[in-house]
Enzyme design. Structure first.
Site, short mmCIF file in Angstrom:
data_model
loop_
_atom_site.label_atom_id
_atom_site.label_comp_id
_atom_site.label_asym_id
_atom_site.label_seq_id
_atom_site.Cartn_x
_atom_site.Cartn_y
_atom_site.Cartn_z
N ARG A 1 -1.12 19.31 34.74
CA ARG A 1 -2.54 18.96 34.87
C ARG A 1 -3.32 20.02 35.65
O ARG A 1 -2.77 20.71 36.51
CB ARG A 1 -2.65 17.57 35.53
N ASP B 1 -10.71 5.60 33.20
CA ASP B 1 -9.29 5.23 33.06
C ASP B 1 -9.07 4.13 32.02
O ASP B 1 -7.92 3.72 31.79
CB ASP B 1 -8.74 4.77 34.41
#
Ligand code: S3P
Length: 434
Positions: A124, A315
């Site tokens: 990431r 999310d």
């Protein structure tokens, strides 16, 4: 250990229960409690693997922490200058929040440290925190902007940072570094993101001023230990909002869910699609608005997700993809390229999984077009992404056959009690380990 879920179709969700503590707030309560002067007592803490990683990291830097025990944690804060050099790398596991926020804290220490994580976390982007922290004077080494991060603590200087991406983790990392910096640190965001850091810093007695889209603080202050309660996590509640909305006959009451307006995008999106969601018993817990949420089955229409809601539901898109697959008309998601750098590439992984179940998904660089179809049984791979595993588990409620979901162990990072709560509510979920 690998864990698979086997979900059999055909049930409704019923009952009432509290959802576990908010992950973002739990991380921050540990970080601020460790850096505060005096004792911090936390209740309702999420005992997920991500938060446990943050607790372990502060223990490795000499902070005495008792618990967690049934959501209770007691931290003997060491003050902003009281952390000790860790003897080994600090392992953030699967958690982007742990790594990015701790990078902010560690940048201004007087010692060196290394942050590592699992394979997903090492893929990431960390450049987004390295860039502003370096501008403040930090010395951080990373290969191609990815973990491991080798941090040599340095004296820092405050900056005014205009964030190129709407990211609460970047905002929080810069503000935490700002605690150690000389002068004022201000962060300006391109769109509103979760503001738990700002609220909680104020709650710990550290003044953060907010002007429009900027949050500012002066370095060199102090945090005071607090007693605080963590509200329920709307990001965990989202899977039950999804399941009850799509499964005929469902009626659930989710108790004590945080409804901070920077987090409620999923309620707005589902409601615009036709969902039946009612907020009751509105109250405040630990400086955050909280409600009980009643959700009942309702037929859904497709939606073009308004781009301003994307950061407010960042999310919840795995759950949204499944809701969109169950609607009467197609849905379009745009402006959501950030989903490609979450725990997995959530656009590709959701598209592949839904296609395996017979739903049409056209991927776009920044989103997708989802064309609803009856959901079939089949096998989907969550690619170790907790939220993808839980979203497909709920899809099982309305599938015509069983759904097998692979690689589900990471559900424990954010929602260890998910299988038990889902079963108790009526989902026919079997957990298979090998
Ligand atoms: C988080 C911020 C969000 C979110 C993550 C938790 C936080 O990430 O996706 O799960 O606790 O600040 P970004 O800020 O990178 O969007």
């Amino acid at each position: 250990m690998t864990i698979r879920y086997l979900v059999r179709p055909g049930s409704a969700l019923k009952g009432r229960f509290p959802v576990p503590g908010d992950k973002s707030i739990s991380h921050r309560s540990v970080i601020l409690g460790a850096l505060a002067e005096g004792v911090t007592e936390i209740s309702g803490l999420l005992e997920g693997d991500d938060v446990l990683a943050t607790i372990a990291a502060f223990r490795a830097m000499g902070v005495v922490i008792a618990g967690p025990d049934h959501g209770h944690l007691r931290i003997e804060g060491v003050g902003l200058r009281g952390l000790k050099a860790p003897q080994t790398p600090l392992d953030c596991g699967n958690s982007g929040t742990a790594m990015r926020l701790m990078a902010g804290v560690l940048a201004g220490q007087t010692f060196a440290s290394t942050l590592v994580g699992d394979a997903s976390l090492h893929k990431r982007p960390m450049g987004r925190v390295l860039q502003p922290l370096t501008a403040m004077g930090a010395e951080i080494h990373a290969q191609d902007g990815k973990a491991p991060l080798q941090i040599q603590g340095k004296p820092l200087t405050g900056i005014h940072y205009d964030m190129p991406v709407a990211s609460a983790q970047v905002k929080s990392a810069v503000l935490l570094a700002g605690l150690y910096a000389q002068g004022e640190t201000c962060v300006t965001e391109p769109a509103p993101t979760r503001d738990h850091s700002e609220r909680m810093l104020n709650g710990f007695g550290y003044m953060v001023s907010r002007q429009g889209s900027s949050a500012c603080l002066q370095g060199g202050g102090r945090l005071s230990g607090q007693s605080m309660q963590v509200p329920g996590d709307i990001s965990s509640a989202a899977f039950f909002l999804l399941g009850a909305t799509i499964a005929p006959g469902s009626d659930l009451l989710l108790e004590g869910v945080g409804i901070n307006p920077t987090r409620t995008g999923i309620i707005e999106i589902l409601t615009r699609m036709g969902a039946r969601i009612d907020l009751t018993a509105l109250r405040e817990i630990g400086g955050e608005p909280v409600a009980d949420i009643r959700v009942r089955y309702a037929p859904l229409q497709g939606i073009d997700v308004p781009p301003h809601l994307v950061p407010l539901a960042i999310d919840e898109f795995p759950a949204f993809f499944v809701a969109a697959a169950c609607a009467k008309t197609p849905s379009t998601l745009t402006g959501a390229e950030e989903l490609r750098v979450k725990e997995s590439d959530r656009i590709t992984v959701m598209a592949e999984g839904l296609r395996a179940l017979g739903v049409g998904v056209e991927e776009r660089p920044d989103g997708a077009v989802i064309t609803p179809a009856p959901i079939k049984g089949g096998q989907v791979d969550s690619h170790g992404d907790h939220r993808i595993a839980m979203a497909f588990a709920m899809a099982g409620l309305v599938a015509s056959g069983s759904i097998e979901i692979l690689d589900c162990a990471n559900v424990a990072t954010s929602f260890p009690s998910f299988p038990a709560l889902a079963q108790a509510a009526g989902l026919s979920l079997e957990q298979l380990s090998a």
